[in-house]
Design an enzyme around this catalytic site. Structure first.
Site, PDB file in Angstrom:
ATOM      1  N   TRP A 101       0.818  -1.210   0.000  1.00  0.00           N
ATOM      2  CA  TRP A 101       0.000   0.000   0.000  1.00  0.00           C
ATOM      3  C   TRP A 101       0.850   1.258   0.000  1.00  0.00           C
ATOM      4  O   TRP A 101       0.574   2.199  -0.747  1.00  0.00           O
ATOM      5  CB  TRP A 101      -1.004  -0.018   1.146  1.00  0.00           C
ATOM      6  CG  TRP A 101      -2.102  -0.998   0.857  1.00  0.00           C
ATOM      7  CD1 TRP A 101      -2.338  -2.189   1.494  1.00  0.00           C
ATOM      8  CD2 TRP A 101      -3.085  -0.908  -0.189  1.00  0.00           C
ATOM      9  NE1 TRP A 101      -3.394  -2.828   0.909  1.00  0.00           N
ATOM     10  CE2 TRP A 101      -3.875  -2.074  -0.117  1.00  0.00           C
ATOM     11  CE3 TRP A 101      -3.356   0.035  -1.175  1.00  0.00           C
ATOM     12  CZ2 TRP A 101      -4.932  -2.311  -1.006  1.00  0.00           C
ATOM     13  CZ3 TRP A 101      -4.409  -0.209  -2.055  1.00  0.00           C
ATOM     14  CH2 TRP A 101      -5.184  -1.371  -1.964  1.00  0.00           C
ATOM     15  N   ASP A 176      -1.937   6.424   6.279  1.00  0.00           N
ATOM     16  CA  ASP A 176      -3.011   5.650   5.660  1.00  0.00           C
ATOM     17  C   ASP A 176      -3.412   4.612   6.700  1.00  0.00           C
ATOM     18  O   ASP A 176      -2.697   3.633   6.918  1.00  0.00           O
ATOM     19  CB  ASP A 176      -2.492   4.993   4.378  1.00  0.00           C
ATOM     20  CG  ASP A 176      -3.515   4.035   3.750  1.00  0.00           C
ATOM     21  OD1 ASP A 176      -4.601   3.837   4.327  1.00  0.00           O
ATOM     22  OD2 ASP A 176      -3.204   3.481   2.667  1.00  0.00           O
ATOM     23  N   LYS A 200     -12.991  -1.668   5.531  1.00  0.00           N
ATOM     24  CA  LYS A 200     -12.247  -2.673   6.291  1.00  0.00           C
ATOM     25  C   LYS A 200     -12.810  -2.791   7.708  1.00  0.00           C
ATOM     26  O   LYS A 200     -13.060  -3.863   8.195  1.00  0.00           O
ATOM     27  CB  LYS A 200     -10.758  -2.320   6.353  1.00  0.00           C
ATOM     28  CG  LYS A 200     -10.131  -1.915   5.014  1.00  0.00           C
ATOM     29  CD  LYS A 200      -9.881  -3.090   4.089  1.00  0.00           C
ATOM     30  CE  LYS A 200      -9.544  -2.687   2.664  1.00  0.00           C
ATOM     31  NZ  LYS A 200      -8.351  -1.892   2.469  1.00  0.00           N
TER      32      LYS A 200
END
Ligand SMILES: *Cc1c(COP(=O)(O)O)cnc(C)c1O
Length: 369
Positions: A101, A176, A200
């Site tokens: 990511w 993030d 999530k």
């Protein structure tokens, strides 16, 4: 009826109480004759849903007054562009790459920043360790420093946020936190901006949460779409464009659920953190104590949310997954870039789900070892 345990990395399990409430409200929210998806975002019904969700999130995460909470669209990947469009000032930005990511994020930033420096990377260890902040090499005068605080695919997590001030770095820290938001408290004194998709740990896909320090607003590049300019979004209480109303409503139900959670003296996110530690410990212990399964991530940075693991004998992967599914243990297949298995243990996964997984793993090992 007992629902199966869903270990998906995202979109992921949502607490049954939240889904039941949403189902009950579907046709008629609080007697107003409309479902939430049918309401004007500017009507008093939705404004009350929005304001409650915002204040509950602020309370749960203890977000200080000098931070704005924005409810946006676009997801984590869009934020990879929206953050540099708002904060880079087209100058130098720094990244620490700790897995897929943060790797994606630094690539995207290259479109907007004049220079992108990867100032530390976990690549040499195949992303099984986190580079020690003491050895990061921050650029002078960078507009911000970006990290992914929980790498959903590689299963590494910063258990403590780096203290950039102590490292002599003035740049704001961008995190993030898509895949562990609301799983533990956040030390906002170390953060300039946090972003995360909801799917999530918060609710359905389509809602993106941004928490940004006020002094960082107002520096968007001219190419930045108005709907993605944090200052404009903040000035309009996230209603410059139509916000993801259903996502905000569902997130609001999850925030109410979180506020009801207790673990001893702790409540809310602090209670979730205790529970998440216990759940992760149970699974890591089971993996470490067996000679059949393996997780290679260093102990001090193992994710509590996303636990990749491998069977030593990978030819048994399909049998493992089929047996798991037959026992109501769903979506354990690892990310295609890594392979193996991955168990995501977000807030909505109860301890009983992890216990069921661990006992299945022991049984499978006994049958096949
Ligand atoms: C899932 C995820 C994203 C991407 O989210 P999208 O909503 O698909 O754009 C970004 N960062 C992290 C850490 C994630 O887990």
């Amino acid at each position: 009826m007992q629902r199966p345990y869903n270990f998906s990395a995202g979109p992921a399990a949502i607490p049954a109480e939240v889904l039941e409430q949403a189902a009950a409200d579907m046709l008629d929210w609080h007697g107003c004759g409309m479902g939430v998806m049918e309401m004007s975002h500017r009507g008093k019904e939705f404004i009350s849903i929005y304001e409650q969700a915002e204040s509950d999130l602020r309370e749960l995460l203890a977000v200080p007054e000098h931070f704005k909470i924005l409810f946006m669209q676009g997801g984590g990947l869009a934020e990879n562009a929206i953050v540099p469009m708002n904060l880079s000032r087209a100058a130098t930005v720094d990244f620490v790459v700790t897995g897929s990511w943060s790797q994606n994020s630094q690539k995207e930033a290259r479109k907007y920043a004049s220079e992108v420096n990867v100032i530390a990377s976990g690549k040499d260890s195949h992303f099984t360790t986190l580079p020690d902040p003491a050895y990061w090499q921050p650029s002078r005068g960078a507009s911000y420093l970006h990290i992914c605080t929980n790498e959903t695919i590689h299963g590494v997590e910063f258990h403590e946020l780096p203290d950039l001030k102590a490292l002599g770095v003035d740049a704001p820290l961008v995190i993030d936190f898509s895949s562990h938001v609301a799983s533990r408290p956040v030390d906002w004194s170390r953060v300039g901006l946090a972003f995360g998709g909801a799917q999530k740990n918060i609710g359905p896909a389509g809602l993106t949460i941004v928490v940004v320090r006020e002094d960082l607003l107002g520096h968007a590049l001219t190419i930045c779409p108005s709907a993605f300019d944090y200052k404009i979004v903040a000035e309009h209480q996230s209603m410059y464009n139509t916000p993801p109303t259903w996502g905000i409503y569902m997130a609001g139900l999850t925030f109410q659920w979180l506020k009801r959670q207790r673990e001893g003296e702790a409540s809310g996110v602090a209670a979730m953190e205790l529970r998440n530690i216990a759940k992760a410990q149970l699974l890591y212990n089971a993996i470490d104590q067996s000679g059949f399964y393996v997780n290679k991530v260093a102990a001090n940075c193992r994710s509590r949310m996303n636990i990749p693991f491998f069977l030593h004998d990978e030819s048994r992967n399909d049998a493992f997954l089929a047996g798991a599914k037959a026992r109501g243990l769903l979506q354990l297949k690892g990310h295609k870039s890594v392979g193996g298995m991955r168990a995501s243990l977000y807030n909505a996964m109860p301890l009983e789900g992890v216990q069921a997984l661990v006992s299945y793993m022991r049984e499978f090992e006994q049958q096949h070892a």
